[in-house]
Design an enzyme around this catalytic site. Sequence first.
Site, PDB file in Angstrom:
ATOM      1  N   TYR A   2     140.119  51.160   7.081  1.00 38.91           N
ATOM      2  CA  TYR A   2     138.918  50.368   7.361  1.00 38.91           C
ATOM      3  C   TYR A   2     137.672  51.169   6.978  1.00 38.91           C
ATOM      4  O   TYR A   2     136.742  50.648   6.353  1.00 38.91           O
ATOM      5  CB  TYR A   2     138.900  49.997   8.836  1.00 38.91           C
ATOM      6  CG  TYR A   2     137.641  49.306   9.313  1.00 38.91           C
ATOM      7  CD1 TYR A   2     137.484  47.939   9.164  1.00 38.91           C
ATOM      8  CD2 TYR A   2     136.622  50.031   9.944  1.00 38.91           C
ATOM      9  CE1 TYR A   2     136.327  47.303   9.617  1.00 38.91           C
ATOM     10  CE2 TYR A   2     135.479  49.409  10.402  1.00 38.91           C
ATOM     11  CZ  TYR A   2     135.336  48.041  10.236  1.00 38.91           C
ATOM     12  OH  TYR A   2     134.198  47.424  10.681  1.00 38.91           O
TER      13      TYR A   2
ATOM     14  N   SER B  80     129.532  49.940   8.282  1.00 35.60           N
ATOM     15  CA  SER B  80     129.931  50.579   9.530  1.00 35.60           C
ATOM     16  C   SER B  80     129.667  52.075   9.423  1.00 35.60           C
ATOM     17  O   SER B  80     129.768  52.654   8.330  1.00 35.60           O
ATOM     18  CB  SER B  80     131.422  50.357   9.802  1.00 35.60           C
ATOM     19  OG  SER B  80     131.867  51.136  10.903  1.00 35.60           O
TER      20      SER B  80
END
Length: 242
Positions: free
Chosen positions: A151, A137
């Site tokens: 995250y 990501s």
Amino acid sequence: MTPVTVITGGSRGIGAATARRLATAGHHLTLGYRRDQATAEALATDLRATGVQVTAVCADTRDPDQVAALFEAAAELGPITGLVNNAGITSPIGSFVDLRLDDLREVVDVNLVGYVLCAQQAARRMGEGGAIVNISSVAATLGSPGEYVHYAAVKAATDTLTLGLAKELAPRGIRVNAVAPGIIRTDIHALSGQPDRPERAAGRIPLGRPGEPDEVAAAVAWLLGPDASYTTAAVLRVGGGL
């Protein structure tokens, strides 16, 4: 030899888009899913219409026995040549100081431990010419302050996993890369409590819009394919400029 690729989280979102692209390219596929059997089986049925073999296997990637069973099912289609480490979750968006321990542990277990377990199985079974693509990501380099710092930290670990594993497996002719999506229109945002996040975030994306799952799938398919034969240890950013 027909490619045989395992896609975790393969029933929806980026995983499903990748499955459609790879089926069109002639890959036999094993789609890992965690809960929604009906969606996974429906996708598998659609993909078989392209002429490839497809199996859908319920597997919690946090469980090494279930991961082994997933890869055993894939091996029935032929020698495994590819893995897309895609199964992932986030947790409710919010301040770092309000992060719940249970949410932290689940994000680490699914997004990191699960990737490691699947990569281990792939590395044990692949021969020369194999390829692993980890879904990372852009959060790994942005940090996601005020949203989900934990995250982002786990996705940074994904990038390091990609680098180290690429160097370790290179002598065996196995390539390892990652794709780092930006804000993509998938249902992961609903799970974080903000289903409209892609549209709300469009103004801070340099290209002015969220991405689509197929745009990420295109990058994954390239990294798995022969045109990327000299590409390993790369993190390919698909983030609209983020």
